[in-house]
Design a protein around this motif. Structure first.
Motif, PDB file in Angstrom:
ATOM      1  N   LEU A   1       0.831  -1.202   0.000  1.00 21.48           N
ATOM      2  CA  LEU A   1       0.000   0.000   0.000  1.00 21.48           C
ATOM      3  C   LEU A   1       0.871   1.260   0.000  1.00 21.48           C
ATOM      4  CD1 LEU A   1      -2.864   1.171   0.148  1.00 21.48           C
ATOM      5  CD2 LEU A   1      -2.750   0.961   2.633  1.00 21.48           C
ATOM      6  N   ASP A   2       1.904   1.292   0.827  1.00 21.32           N
ATOM      7  CA  ASP A   2       2.784   2.463   0.892  1.00 21.32           C
ATOM      8  C   ASP A   2       3.538   2.654  -0.418  1.00 21.32           C
ATOM      9  OD1 ASP A   2       1.941   2.867   3.451  1.00 21.32           O
ATOM     10  OD2 ASP A   2       3.766   2.100   4.413  1.00 21.32           O
ATOM     11  N   GLN A   3       3.938   1.558  -1.029  1.00 26.33           N
ATOM     12  CA  GLN A   3       4.651   1.639  -2.296  1.00 26.33           C
ATOM     13  C   GLN A   3       3.782   2.297  -3.360  1.00 26.33           C
ATOM     14  OE1 GLN A   3       6.683  -1.945  -4.226  1.00 26.33           O
ATOM     15  NE2 GLN A   3       4.777  -1.862  -5.378  1.00 26.33           N
ATOM     16  N   GLU A   4       2.552   1.846  -3.462  1.00 26.29           N
ATOM     17  CA  GLU A   4       1.649   2.387  -4.480  1.00 26.29           C
ATOM     18  C   GLU A   4       1.263   3.835  -4.166  1.00 26.29           C
ATOM     19  OE1 GLU A   4       0.820   0.603  -7.325  1.00 26.29           O
ATOM     20  OE2 GLU A   4       2.421  -0.617  -6.453  1.00 26.29           O
ATOM     21  N   GLU A   5       1.092   4.141  -2.881  1.00 28.25           N
ATOM     22  CA  GLU A   5       0.703   5.501  -2.514  1.00 28.25           C
ATOM     23  C   GLU A   5       1.825   6.487  -2.795  1.00 28.25           C
ATOM     24  OE1 GLU A   5       0.461   9.109  -0.315  1.00 28.25           O
ATOM     25  OE2 GLU A   5       1.901   7.513   0.153  1.00 28.25           O
TER      26      GLU A   5
ATOM     27  N   HIS B   1      -1.773  14.628  -2.102  1.00 26.18           N
ATOM     28  CA  HIS B   1      -2.935  14.357  -1.263  1.00 26.18           C
ATOM     29  C   HIS B   1      -2.453  14.041   0.147  1.00 26.18           C
ATOM     30  CE1 HIS B   1      -1.450  10.529  -2.842  1.00 26.18           C
ATOM     31  NE2 HIS B   1      -1.795  10.028  -1.667  1.00 26.18           N
ATOM     32  N   TYR B   2      -3.364  14.120   1.092  1.00 21.80           N
ATOM     33  CA  TYR B   2      -3.048  13.735   2.461  1.00 21.80           C
ATOM     34  C   TYR B   2      -3.338  12.242   2.622  1.00 21.80           C
ATOM     35  CZ  TYR B   2      -3.252  13.312   7.512  1.00 21.80           C
ATOM     36  OH  TYR B   2      -3.050  12.915   8.799  1.00 21.80           O
ATOM     37  N   TYR B   3      -2.474  11.556   3.357  1.00 19.05           N
ATOM     38  CA  TYR B   3      -2.597  10.090   3.476  1.00 19.05           C
ATOM     39  C   TYR B   3      -2.156   9.662   4.863  1.00 19.05           C
ATOM     40  CZ  TYR B   3      -0.836   5.246   2.869  1.00 19.05           C
ATOM     41  OH  TYR B   3      -0.548   3.907   3.004  1.00 19.05           O
ATOM     42  N   GLN B   4      -2.975   8.821   5.489  1.00 18.04           N
ATOM     43  CA  GLN B   4      -2.566   8.192   6.736  1.00 18.04           C
ATOM     44  C   GLN B   4      -3.011   6.734   6.727  1.00 18.04           C
ATOM     45  OE1 GLN B   4      -4.605  10.785   9.570  1.00 18.04           O
ATOM     46  NE2 GLN B   4      -6.227   9.287   9.868  1.00 18.04           N
ATOM     47  N   ARG B   5      -2.176   5.880   7.260  1.00 19.83           N
ATOM     48  CA  ARG B   5      -2.442   4.445   7.244  1.00 19.83           C
ATOM     49  C   ARG B   5      -2.307   3.898   8.653  1.00 19.83           C
ATOM     50  NH1 ARG B   5       1.025   0.909   7.916  1.00 19.83           N
ATOM     51  NH2 ARG B   5       2.832   2.075   7.119  1.00 19.83           N
ATOM     52  N   HIS B   6      -3.140   2.882   8.963  1.00 23.52           N
ATOM     53  CA  HIS B   6      -3.084   2.235  10.270  1.00 23.52           C
ATOM     54  C   HIS B   6      -2.990   0.727  10.081  1.00 23.52           C
ATOM     55  CE1 HIS B   6      -5.380   6.023  10.936  1.00 23.52           C
ATOM     56  NE2 HIS B   6      -4.522   6.129  11.938  1.00 23.52           N
ATOM     57  N   ARG B   7      -2.343   0.074  11.050  1.00 25.88           N
ATOM     58  CA  ARG B   7      -2.267  -1.388  11.043  1.00 25.88           C
ATOM     59  C   ARG B   7      -2.862  -1.910  12.338  1.00 25.88           C
ATOM     60  NH1 ARG B   7       3.515  -3.718   9.329  1.00 25.88           N
ATOM     61  NH2 ARG B   7       3.964  -3.094  11.473  1.00 25.88           N
TER      62      ARG B   7
ATOM     63  N   ALA C   1       3.411  11.379  -6.065  1.00 25.72           N
ATOM     64  CA  ALA C   1       4.259  12.130  -6.980  1.00 25.72           C
ATOM     65  C   ALA C   1       3.460  12.772  -8.107  1.00 25.72           C
ATOM     66  CB  ALA C   1       5.336  11.206  -7.565  1.00 25.72           C
ATOM     67  N   THR C   2       2.295  12.213  -8.440  1.00 28.29           N
ATOM     68  CA  THR C   2       1.482  12.746  -9.538  1.00 28.29           C
ATOM     69  C   THR C   2       0.266  13.513  -9.034  1.00 28.29           C
ATOM     70  OG1 THR C   2       0.290  10.629  -9.681  1.00 28.29           O
ATOM     71  CG2 THR C   2       2.199  10.930 -11.110  1.00 28.29           C
ATOM     72  N   VAL C   3      -0.316  13.068  -7.928  1.00 27.64           N
ATOM     73  CA  VAL C   3      -1.510  13.727  -7.382  1.00 27.64           C
ATOM     74  C   VAL C   3      -1.268  13.971  -5.893  1.00 27.64           C
ATOM     75  CG1 VAL C   3      -3.995  13.602  -7.045  1.00 27.64           C
ATOM     76  CG2 VAL C   3      -2.966  12.490  -9.035  1.00 27.64           C
TER      77      VAL C   3
ATOM     78  N   ARG D   1      -9.905   7.309  -7.171  1.00 29.65           N
ATOM     79  CA  ARG D   1     -10.880   6.238  -6.948  1.00 29.65           C
ATOM     80  C   ARG D   1     -10.562   5.016  -7.797  1.00 29.65           C
ATOM     81  NH1 ARG D   1     -16.264  10.053  -6.392  1.00 29.65           N
ATOM     82  NH2 ARG D   1     -15.978  10.484  -4.162  1.00 29.65           N
ATOM     83  N   LEU D   2     -10.124   5.225  -9.008  1.00 30.96           N
ATOM     84  CA  LEU D   2      -9.684   4.095  -9.821  1.00 30.96           C
ATOM     85  C   LEU D   2      -8.458   3.448  -9.166  1.00 30.96           C
ATOM     86  CD1 LEU D   2      -9.680   2.324 -12.335  1.00 30.96           C
ATOM     87  CD2 LEU D   2      -8.421   4.135 -13.533  1.00 30.96           C
ATOM     88  N   TRP D   3      -7.550   4.283  -8.655  1.00 33.68           N
ATOM     89  CA  TRP D   3      -6.368   3.778  -7.948  1.00 33.68           C
ATOM     90  C   TRP D   3      -6.784   2.925  -6.755  1.00 33.68           C
ATOM     91  CZ3 TRP D   3      -4.805   4.552  -2.896  1.00 33.68           C
ATOM     92  CH2 TRP D   3      -3.501   4.186  -2.561  1.00 33.68           C
ATOM     93  N   GLN D   4      -7.808   3.358  -6.020  1.00 35.54           N
ATOM     94  CA  GLN D   4      -8.281   2.586  -4.868  1.00 35.54           C
ATOM     95  C   GLN D   4      -8.684   1.172  -5.279  1.00 35.54           C
ATOM     96  OE1 GLN D   4     -11.242   5.512  -3.085  1.00 35.54           O
ATOM     97  NE2 GLN D   4     -10.480   4.489  -1.245  1.00 35.54           N
ATOM     98  N   LEU D   5      -9.434   1.075  -6.342  1.00 30.47           N
ATOM     99  CA  LEU D   5      -9.873  -0.246  -6.804  1.00 30.47           C
ATOM    100  C   LEU D   5      -8.686  -1.116  -7.218  1.00 30.47           C
ATOM    101  CD1 LEU D   5     -13.065   0.632  -8.872  1.00 30.47           C
ATOM    102  CD2 LEU D   5     -12.975  -0.793  -6.818  1.00 30.47           C
TER     103      LEU D   5
END
Length: 790
Positions: free
Chosen positions: A584-588, A597-603, A593-595, A632-636
């Protein structure tokens, strides 16, 4: 330094005889075809024999002034009399007897006394160096000992014409010296010579072997002053600018300005230094009342936009120095005319300060005279540009450290996408502290942002964990029961039979289902009721001892219980979480780099993430609905990859685990606020809290009929408006064509959740055998934990 030298120890006497002999030798050798002072000069000297003898009374020179001037013209050409700075001195003293007007003006006091101000050298050190140089000549002349020791000396002199200091180095000529040994020349042993070589820089020690009264120094020394002001000032600026106080304190900046006045030979020059930090210009100048050693606290702050359309904006496009002959005739400086008039500035020279291609500051010098600066000044300015660039860069780095310190103190870690806003708030907070306003940092709110939420939960993790706990507790009881039964067989006792019954009942209780207190209750029971009698039971024979040993091998000493099944389960959860989080972190990171955005992840048991997208998150306000559709396409696509990684890892895990996946879609923007007390972002306002409520309760969601919404190998896309569903359907169809999803798409209405009504969902099936998905979902860097596990 030894201070035994209370006065200069050598007898130094003026003598013109070495110069007379020098001229006679040149004529005799034919080097000069005629005597440069006239054919009658020898006769004239014969009539003035006092000039060929040692002269202790300098008044005699005035009586024979004409002859002395002719003699000294051999050393100092008359043509250089008005333009050069030179003198002839009684050897190794501070007494000048022949000197140019410029030398007199710059260096001499009453009665021709030389008063140098050597940088970093007091009177005692000066006397020490003169004595050391005298011994240097004596040792070379009479004993061929020692080596040439250069003593660099720079003198500072006040120039009354400019009202500024100038710096000079002295070129000394010792050709016209004669050394005389009085009372015989002392002989030196090898031990004496060794001592001398060790103490060449210590005249006080040399006095013991070579007393100064045994020698006389006759003749004179010539001294030519060479101005080194530019080199010296640039060196001083370089040293000063290493220290931040040179630009952030009034005293330091005054010192820098005085050096600049000396360098440019203008006593009224006004220096200003500006630093650029993000969208602010911080102006440092002599008019500021500086109180703190911080570039921020000791400066005037002007928004960068105020410089648009001005000369200073032009500076940002070139590293060249700009000259403005008359600021009153420069349209680009119209908005600053009042400030220039107040300071009395008519002519301006400005140098942009670039670091790694970015403008970080400006150094400008002002003069009250129009047309004062020329091309030569611009060349000097270009030499000092790098010095001020480094000083400003270091000061800005220090400011950034202060800003980061406030951010860490007030906000802990901050996501890079919004760090600019926290820096802005911290910067304003520093400004409030500087002006004495104090208080807390301003609120940080991002308005009209769109949330994107996704989760990949380990299915049935609570049941698996409880099963592992129950199995470990049951094994623990079995191990204890084996010890008690062996002891009962070796020596039957009613109390042991009773204890075995209690252990058996504990097992039966566990078989009926794990309760919240069972874990601590079993561990406490085994520790207090069973383990306390092991030492006594061990006396009943080797079979009991074996059972006790088997018990202790299986029980974790740090936990006091069996932890085998739980350890395998936790290892499995950890490995799966590591894999999912890494992917997930790799893809985010690539998406960021292109869009932006704010991002936070939990485990937890699985991974979940929350993203925000909107114009307010970007300092330049950049945003497009295309970005939202792309995310949203990226999410899928990423969720398909998470499902694929679970499937790939399942066979490698000690305990096979499945994941179920969910995406929450919302088209309604909301506002988020940073909570300083909780060090996290939260929705701002009662209306916006609905998204957070929905998000927190979706893990319990069921579709009509009671089936859990999320299922292993599938993705549940939850929405509330049909427009949201239509957009997601387009993305789903694309991924079906790409081979990531199967053709199966389920539509469901969700049963109402507490406080949440009207949700619907699309449930998709990931094609886990798809080679296209396998190609897309590869990890480019394997996490250390996974590498070690494999």
């Amino acid at each position: 330094m030894d201070n035994i030298l209370k006065y200069y120890p050598f007898d130094c006497v003026l003598s013109l005889e070495p110069l007379i002999e020098y001229a006679q030798k040149k004529v005799a050798q034919g080097v000069w075809p005629r005597h440069p002072l006239g054919d009658d000069f020898a006769k004239r000297l014969a009539n003035e024999p006092v000039l060929s003898q040692p002269i202790r009374d300098l008044a005699l020179l005035e009586e024979h002034r004409g002859t002395v001037l002719r003699l000294m013209s051999l050393v100092f050409p008359p043509a250089s009399w008005e333009s050069h700075t030179f003198a002839a001195m009684v050897p190794f003293t501070l007494q000048a007897f022949h000197y140019s007007p410029r030398f007199d003006q710059m260096f001499l006091g009453k009665q021709g006394r030389f008063n140098p101000r050597y940088d970093g050298m007091d009177e005692e050190e000066l006397m020490h160096s003169r004595a050391m140089r005298a011994y240097q000549f004596i040792l070379k002349e009479f004993y061929d000992l020692g080596s040439k020791m250069e003593i660099p000396m720079i003198s500072t002199a006040f120039d009354p014409e400019t009202g500024l200091n100038k710096h000079f180095a002295f070129d000394l000529d010792f050709r016209f010296l004669r050394l005389k040994a009085l009372n015989g020349l002392p002989s030196l042993s090898e031990r004496d010579k060794a001592f001398i070589m060790e103490n060449l820089a210590n005249p006080t020690a040399l006095k013991e072997i070579l007393p100064p009264e045994n020698f006389r120094i006759e003749g004179f020394v010539t001294l030519q002053a060479v101005e080194v002001t530019p080199t010296r000032v640039i060196s001083a600026l370089s040293r000063d600018l290493i220290s931040q106080d040179s630009i952030v304190t009034q005293t330091g900046f005054d010192r820098v300005q005085q050096n600049l006045r000396t360098l440019f030979k203008r006593s009224e020059l006004i220096a200003s230094l500006m630093a650029i930090h993000n969208d602010r210009v911080m102006v440092l100048n002599t008019g500021c009342e500086l109180k703190q050693m911080c570039i921020f606290g000791d400066s005037l702050h002007v928004p960068l936009e105020e410089f648009k359309g001005s000369l200073f904006e032009r500076l940002s496009h070139s590293e060249d120095v700009i000259l403005v002959p008359d600021v009153q005739q420069e349209p680009e400086l119209a908005q600053w005319q009042e400030a220039f008039t107040e300071k009395g500035i008519r002519c301006l020279m400005a140098a942009p300060l670039f670091f790694q291609g970015k403008l970080i500051g400006v150094l400008d010098l002002g003069s009250s005279n129009p047309g004062e600066f020329g091309a030569g000044d611009a060349l000097i300015m270009a030499q000092i540009q790098p010095l001020f660039t480094v000083a400003i860069h270091n000061a800005l780095e220090d400011l950034d450290k202060q800003v980061q310190s406030i951010i860490k103190q007030q906000c802990t870690a901050v996501h890079p996408a919004v760090e600019w806003r926290f820096q802005e708030a911290a910067f304003k907070h520093l400004e409030h502290l500087r002006t004495g306003q104090g208080g807390e940092m301003e609120p940080i709110i991002f308005r009209d942002v769109l949330p994107l939420y996704g989760a990949s939960d380990i299915r049935g993790s609570s049941n698996e964990r409880n099963r592992a706990i129950a199995q470990d507790l049951s094994q623990h009881l079995d191990l204890g029961l084996a010890v008690v039964q062996r002891a009962q067989e070796a020596r039957p006792m009613p109390i042991l039979k009773e204890l075995a019954g209690r252990l058996q009942r504990q097992k039966e209780h566990l078989s009926q289902g794990l309760k919240s207190r069972d874990e601590t209750a079993v561990a406490s029971f085994m520790r207090q009721e069973v383990e306390t009698i092991f030492d006594e039971l061990a006396k009943q024979g080797p079979e009991v001892e074996e059972a006790i040993a088997a018990y202790r091998v299986q029980v974790d000493p740090s936990l006091g219980t069996v932890y085998n099944k739980r350890r395998l389960f936790e290892q499995s959860v950890s490995l799966l979480n590591e894999r999912l989080a890494a992917y997930l972190d790799q893809e985010e990171a690539e998406l960021q780099a292109t869009v932006p955005h704010y991002y936070q992840r939990h485990r937890t048991d699985g991974v979940d993430y929350l993203m925000y997208l909107g114009a307010s998150l970007n300092p330049d306000g950049d945003y497009s609905s295309l970005y939202l559709r792309n995310l949203r396409l990226w999410q899928l696509m990423v969720t398909c990859g998470l499902a694929w990684h679970t499937e790939q890892l399942k066979q490698e895990l000690p305990v096979a685990l499945d994941t179920a996946h969910l995406i929450l879609v919302q088209d309604t923007p909301l506002s988020i606020r940073f909570r300083y007390d909780e060090k996290r972002f939260d929705v701002d306002g009662a209306y916006d809290v609905r998204h957070e409520i929905v998000r927190s309760r979706l893990d319990k969601a069921v579709i009509e009929g009671g089936e859990r919404l999320t299922q292993p190998g599938q993705i549940a896309v939850v929405y509330s408006q049909m427009a949201e569903a239509r957009e997601m359907r387009r993305h789903i169809e694309y991924l079906q064509e790409e081979g990531l999803l199967t053709e199966q798409v389920e539509r469901h209405a969700l049963e109402d959740l507490p406080g949440v009504h009207g949700l619907r969902a699309l449930r998709l099936t990931v094609d886990l055998d798809s080679p296209e998905l396998a190609a897309r979902a590869q990890l480019r860097e394997v996490p250390v934990a996974l590498a070690e596990a494999s």
